[in-house]
Structures are given as C-alpha cells and as structure tokens.
Write a protein that holds these residues in place. Structure first.
Motif, PDB file in Angstrom:
ATOM      1  N   ASN A  86      -0.858  -5.919   5.768  1.00 61.01           N
ATOM      2  CA  ASN A  86      -0.547  -5.220   4.520  1.00 61.01           C
ATOM      3  C   ASN A  86       0.755  -4.437   4.615  1.00 61.01           C
ATOM      4  O   ASN A  86       1.442  -4.243   3.614  1.00 61.01           O
ATOM      5  N   GLN A  92      -2.986 -11.059  -0.538  1.00 61.77           N
ATOM      6  CA  GLN A  92      -3.993 -11.346  -1.566  1.00 61.77           C
ATOM      7  C   GLN A  92      -5.210 -11.953  -0.873  1.00 61.77           C
ATOM      8  O   GLN A  92      -5.084 -12.953  -0.156  1.00 61.77           O
ATOM      9  N   GLU A  93      -6.385 -11.347  -1.097  1.00 61.72           N
ATOM     10  CA  GLU A  93      -7.617 -11.880  -0.502  1.00 61.72           C
ATOM     11  C   GLU A  93      -8.098 -13.053  -1.337  1.00 61.72           C
ATOM     12  O   GLU A  93      -8.209 -12.970  -2.546  1.00 61.72           O
ATOM     13  N   ARG A  94      -8.401 -14.167  -0.647  1.00 62.79           N
ATOM     14  CA  ARG A  94      -8.840 -15.368  -1.349  1.00 62.79           C
ATOM     15  C   ARG A  94     -10.313 -15.671  -1.119  1.00 62.79           C
ATOM     16  O   ARG A  94     -10.878 -16.504  -1.802  1.00 62.79           O
ATOM     17  N   ARG A 108      -3.748 -14.853   1.433  1.00 65.55           N
ATOM     18  CA  ARG A 108      -2.459 -15.472   1.091  1.00 65.55           C
ATOM     19  C   ARG A 108      -1.416 -14.383   1.299  1.00 65.55           C
ATOM     20  O   ARG A 108      -1.504 -13.311   0.705  1.00 65.55           O
TER      21      ARG A 108
END
Length: 113
Positions: A86, A92-94, A108
C-alpha cells in the motif's frame, strides 16, 4: 512466511514489486532476478518473504502496467506485506480466501498517482 505470486506483468514490474518488499523487510538473501519463461507461456513470478513488525516504509514505485499479486500465508504476515505494498502502489483487493491459520489475498497493483 508469505508466498507472493505475480502474474500478468513484465519481468521489470515483477522485479520492482519484489524490490519494494525486500526494502520493506530486509533480508540477507540475495535478490532473485525474475527470468522470462521459455516459449510463449504466461509467466508467474514467485518469492517468499518473512515480514516483521518493524518494516521500513517505502514510497511510491513506478510500474509500467497493472500487476496481479497473490499473497498467501499467516494472517498477520499477509497483512504486513499488504501494508508495505500500500505504501508503494495503488492496491485494489480482488478477493480473499481464509482458513484456520492462513489466508490468501488476490490484489491488483498499479502505479500511485
């Protein structure tokens, strides 16, 4: 220990992600330089990291394109690696999968703007 697998990216971007993690969690292991796979098969680059609470903060790092990253390991260790990512990338959590003692997180990564 957390296993980090990177897909959908260039060798240079894989090296950038691994360099950020090696900076955040110093190790005495020599850097592993990702190598392109033979033929036209998609590449998966994998490395293991042993995160610690006393990580070194990292700043934004450049990426040529998006990187798919899967982190797999103990709950706290995965969270520590994600915090380090971070600091350097737009994350971005997928998806996630949880077990008794381990979890897997699919991310991602992109360049911070």
């Amino acid at each position: 220990m957390v296993t980090v697998s990177l897909t959908g990216t260039s060798r240079e971007d894989a090296a950038t992600v691994f360099d950020v993690l090696r900076t955040a969690f110093p190790t005495d292991r020599p850097p592993e330089v990702p190598e392109d796979p033979p033929g036209s098969r998609p590449a998966v680059w994998t490395a293991e990291f042993a995160p610690a609470d006393d990580r070194i903060p990292t700043g934004p790092a450049p990426l040529e394109g998006p990187v798919s990253a899967t982190l797999q390991g103990g709950y706290l260790a995965v969270d520590l690696l994600r915090e380090a990512l971070n600091g350097a990338f737009a994350v971005q959590e997928r998806g996630t999968a949880s077990g008794d003692q381990e979890k897997e997180v699919d991310l991602r990564l992109g360049a911070k703007r």
